[in-house]
Design a protein around this motif. Sequence first.
Motif, PDB file in Angstrom:
ATOM      1  N   ALA A   1       0.802  -1.226   0.000  1.00 61.00           N
ATOM      2  CA  ALA A   1       0.000   0.000   0.000  1.00 61.00           C
ATOM      3  C   ALA A   1       0.835   1.275   0.000  1.00 61.00           C
ATOM      4  N   LYS A   2       1.955   1.284   0.774  1.00 60.78           N
ATOM      5  CA  LYS A   2       2.701   2.534   0.937  1.00 60.78           C
ATOM      6  C   LYS A   2       4.039   2.287   1.621  1.00 60.78           C
ATOM      7  N   VAL A   3       4.817   3.363   1.755  1.00 62.07           N
ATOM      8  CA  VAL A   3       6.030   3.318   2.575  1.00 62.07           C
ATOM      9  C   VAL A   3       5.576   3.492   4.016  1.00 62.07           C
ATOM     10  N   GLU A   4       5.769   2.463   4.838  1.00 66.47           N
ATOM     11  CA  GLU A   4       5.303   2.483   6.222  1.00 66.47           C
ATOM     12  C   GLU A   4       6.231   3.297   7.119  1.00 66.47           C
ATOM     13  N   PHE A   5       7.543   3.242   6.834  1.00 65.70           N
ATOM     14  CA  PHE A   5       8.517   3.995   7.622  1.00 65.70           C
ATOM     15  C   PHE A   5       9.767   4.230   6.796  1.00 65.70           C
ATOM     16  N   LEU A   6      10.344   5.420   6.932  1.00 66.24           N
ATOM     17  CA  LEU A   6      11.622   5.748   6.321  1.00 66.24           C
ATOM     18  C   LEU A   6      12.331   6.695   7.269  1.00 66.24           C
ATOM     19  N   GLY A   7      13.468   6.246   7.809  1.00 61.98           N
ATOM     20  CA  GLY A   7      14.183   7.099   8.742  1.00 61.98           C
ATOM     21  C   GLY A   7      15.390   6.411   9.339  1.00 61.98           C
ATOM     22  N   ASP A   8      16.069   7.137  10.222  1.00 62.72           N
ATOM     23  CA  ASP A   8      17.266   6.627  10.877  1.00 62.72           C
ATOM     24  C   ASP A   8      16.873   5.887  12.153  1.00 62.72           C
ATOM     25  N   ILE A   9      17.540   4.766  12.394  1.00 56.00           N
ATOM     26  CA  ILE A   9      17.245   3.933  13.552  1.00 56.00           C
ATOM     27  C   ILE A   9      18.543   3.512  14.237  1.00 56.00           C
ATOM     28  N   SER A  10      18.404   3.014  15.470  1.00 55.14           N
ATOM     29  CA  SER A  10      19.573   2.460  16.160  1.00 55.14           C
ATOM     30  C   SER A  10      19.576   0.941  16.095  1.00 55.14           C
ATOM     31  N   SER A  11      18.385   0.324  15.976  1.00 59.68           N
ATOM     32  CA  SER A  11      18.305  -1.129  15.862  1.00 59.68           C
ATOM     33  C   SER A  11      16.942  -1.534  15.315  1.00 59.68           C
ATOM     34  N   VAL A  12      16.878  -2.763  14.780  1.00 58.00           N
ATOM     35  CA  VAL A  12      15.604  -3.325  14.331  1.00 58.00           C
ATOM     36  C   VAL A  12      15.622  -4.821  14.599  1.00 58.00           C
ATOM     37  N   LEU A  13      14.501  -5.323  15.105  1.00 52.68           N
ATOM     38  CA  LEU A  13      14.320  -6.739  15.412  1.00 52.68           C
ATOM     39  C   LEU A  13      13.309  -7.278  14.402  1.00 52.68           C
TER      40      LEU A  13
END
Length: 82
Positions: free
Chosen positions: A11-23
């Motif tokens: 449907a869309k871009v759900e998130f776009l940005g800088d992060i420190s971690s992702v699980l």
Amino acid sequence: MSMRLKIVSPAKVEFLGDISSVLVPGVNGQFEILKDHAPIISALQKGKVVYQPLEQEERIALEISGGFVEVQKNVVSLCVEL
């Protein structure tokens, strides 16, 4: 330099940005991606993607039904079904 996360659904871009971690919920179990992670492409199963945006104290959880993750040069790309 931080990591960049892009989460895309049909449907869309759900998130776009800088992060420190992702699980992410990998098919062989949940795993965490941190800065300078080795390049990888992996299938994802039903579960939660949990990420920590740099400018926020709280983690954000996104329920997915499957997809793929690619990590390359501190850019994490997720193509997911919600």
